[in-house]
Write an enzyme that holds these catalytic residues in place. Sequence first.
Site, PDB file in Angstrom:
ATOM      1  N   ARG A  19       0.852  -1.182   0.000  1.00 35.51           N
ATOM      2  CA  ARG A  19       0.000   0.000   0.000  1.00 35.51           C
ATOM      3  C   ARG A  19       0.893   1.239   0.000  1.00 35.51           C
ATOM      4  O   ARG A  19       1.914   1.268   0.686  1.00 35.51           O
ATOM      5  CB  ARG A  19      -0.888   0.034   1.259  1.00 35.51           C
ATOM      6  CG  ARG A  19      -2.053  -0.940   1.230  1.00 35.51           C
ATOM      7  CD  ARG A  19      -3.126  -0.522   0.208  1.00 35.51           C
ATOM      8  NE  ARG A  19      -4.271  -1.401   0.193  1.00 35.51           N
ATOM      9  CZ  ARG A  19      -4.430  -2.468  -0.608  1.00 35.51           C
ATOM     10  NH1 ARG A  19      -3.480  -2.780  -1.492  1.00 35.51           N
ATOM     11  NH2 ARG A  19      -5.526  -3.195  -0.552  1.00 35.51           N
TER      12      ARG A  19
ATOM     13  N   GLU B 170      -3.661   7.735  -4.996  1.00 34.39           N
ATOM     14  CA  GLU B 170      -4.028   6.935  -6.164  1.00 34.39           C
ATOM     15  C   GLU B 170      -5.401   7.394  -6.621  1.00 34.39           C
ATOM     16  O   GLU B 170      -6.299   7.475  -5.784  1.00 34.39           O
ATOM     17  CB  GLU B 170      -4.058   5.449  -5.808  1.00 34.39           C
ATOM     18  CG  GLU B 170      -2.666   4.905  -5.533  1.00 34.39           C
ATOM     19  CD  GLU B 170      -2.656   3.423  -5.200  1.00 34.39           C
ATOM     20  OE1 GLU B 170      -3.711   2.762  -5.335  1.00 34.39           O
ATOM     21  OE2 GLU B 170      -1.601   2.929  -4.807  1.00 34.39           O
TER      22      GLU B 170
ATOM     23  N   HIS C 186      -1.000   0.460  -9.657  1.00 36.89           N
ATOM     24  CA  HIS C 186      -1.707  -0.454  -8.741  1.00 36.89           C
ATOM     25  C   HIS C 186      -2.411  -1.576  -9.515  1.00 36.89           C
ATOM     26  O   HIS C 186      -3.633  -1.711  -9.483  1.00 36.89           O
ATOM     27  CB  HIS C 186      -2.704   0.300  -7.852  1.00 36.89           C
ATOM     28  CG  HIS C 186      -3.064  -0.488  -6.624  1.00 36.89           C
ATOM     29  ND1 HIS C 186      -3.459   0.087  -5.430  1.00 36.89           N
ATOM     30  CD2 HIS C 186      -3.086  -1.835  -6.389  1.00 36.89           C
ATOM     31  CE1 HIS C 186      -3.711  -0.853  -4.536  1.00 36.89           C
ATOM     32  NE2 HIS C 186      -3.490  -2.037  -5.096  1.00 36.89           N
TER      33      HIS C 186
HETATM   34  C1  DGY Z   1      -5.290  -6.086  -2.887  1.00 38.69           C
HETATM   35  O1  DGY Z   1      -5.826  -7.161  -3.171  1.00 38.69           O
HETATM   36  O2  DGY Z   1      -5.222  -5.663  -1.734  1.00 38.69           O
HETATM   37  C2  DGY Z   1      -4.754  -5.305  -4.027  1.00 38.69           C
HETATM   38  O3  DGY Z   1      -4.044  -4.211  -3.653  1.00 38.69           O
HETATM   39  C3  DGY Z   1      -5.835  -4.950  -5.007  1.00 38.69           C
HETATM   40  O4  DGY Z   1      -5.505  -5.676  -6.138  1.00 38.69           O
END
Ligand code: DGY
Length: 332
Positions: free
Chosen positions: A240, A269, A288
Site C-alpha cells: 500500500r 491513487e 496499482h
Molecule cells: C489487494 O488485493 O489488496 C490489491 O491491492 C488490489 O488488487
Amino acid sequence: MTRVFVTRELPGGAGDGSPIARLREALGAENVDVWPEFDPPSREAFLERTEGCDGVLCMITDRIDTEFLEARPSVRAVAQLAVGYDNIDVPACTAHGVAVTNTPDVLSDATADMAWALLMAAARRLPAGRDAIEQGQWGQWNPTWMLSSEITGRTLGILGPGRIGAAAARRASGFDMTVLYTGHSEKPDFPGTFVSLDELLERSDFISVHVPLNDETRGMCDASFFRRMRRHAIFVNTSRGPVVDQPALIAALEDGTIAAAGLDVMTPEPLPPDDPLVRAKNIVLSPHVGSATLETRTKMAHLAVDGLLAGMRGETVRHLVNPEALNAASRR
Ligand code: DGY
C-alpha cells in the site's frame, strides 16, 4: 428478497458460470445492482444505491465506516474484491454484526510476479533503456554503456513474509539468492532467515515490501529506513502506498541514498501525472495493477461472490475476516 450492490463491473464476463452470473442466479437478476461506470460511485451514489441492501461487493475505493453502517442497517455482509481491506472499518463492522470477507491466496502469485517485474525492471534499467531508444541516444554497442545491477546470487529482503511475501521469496530460488525476512509471520512457507529490520536493511540488495497498511506500518519506510539501506540497494513496494513516506523516498533516490525503486502503489491513487514521484530519478512505476491478470481478477471475483453469499447467510468461510461478526449478527 435479498438485494446486493456491486460497486463495479466484475471481471470474467457475464456468461454462464461467471462471477456476476452466479450472483444473479443465486439472488435473481433484479436483486443484483451493478455500478456501470469505470470510476467508483460517489459517496452519495454509494449511499443511495445501497438503500435496503443486504450485502455489498466492494473495492478498495469504497469506504465502509460507521457512518455507512449506521445509514444502512440492513447490510449484513461486505465482500471486498482485494486481499487488503484498509478501506473497511472492520471493528465497526463486527460491532454491527456485518461479516467482512476478502480475497486472499488467489492473488499471491500475480502480485509476487509484479514485485519481481518491478525489481527486475529497476535493476536492469528498462525505462532508461527505452528512453534512450526513444530519444535517439542509442549509439554503437559499448561495453561501459547502460550498466545495471546483477540479480543472481544477491540478497533479497522480504518485509512482511505473509502469503504474497512468501510467493515473492520463493521466486528468488531461481536466481540463487539469499533470502532474509522480517515481520510477524513466524514460520513462513519459504527458505529464508529471520532477521531484525535493521539487519534486513543493512544486508539486502533488494527490499520488497508486503505488509498490510495499519497504524504500525503507516509511514514505516521513512528517511531513516532508506538511510539504513545499502547505497546500491533497490526498494520495491506492491503493498500500500501510505506505508512509504514518499517525499523521503524521492529524496533518497535523488541524493543517491538508494539506487532505485519500483512501486505499484503510491499516494495518492490515482497519482497525478505532475506528481514529483513521476519525475524521480531511477524509479519504475505501475498503476496499482499487482493482481491485474484476467485469471487472477476472475478468481478474486468468484471468491468475493462466495464471501458475499456466505456472509449474508451467516455462514463461515475461510476468507471471513471477522468471524466474531456472526455472533453479533445472531443477536441482531
Ligand atoms: C489487494 O488485493 O489488496 C490489491 O491491492 C488490489 O488488487
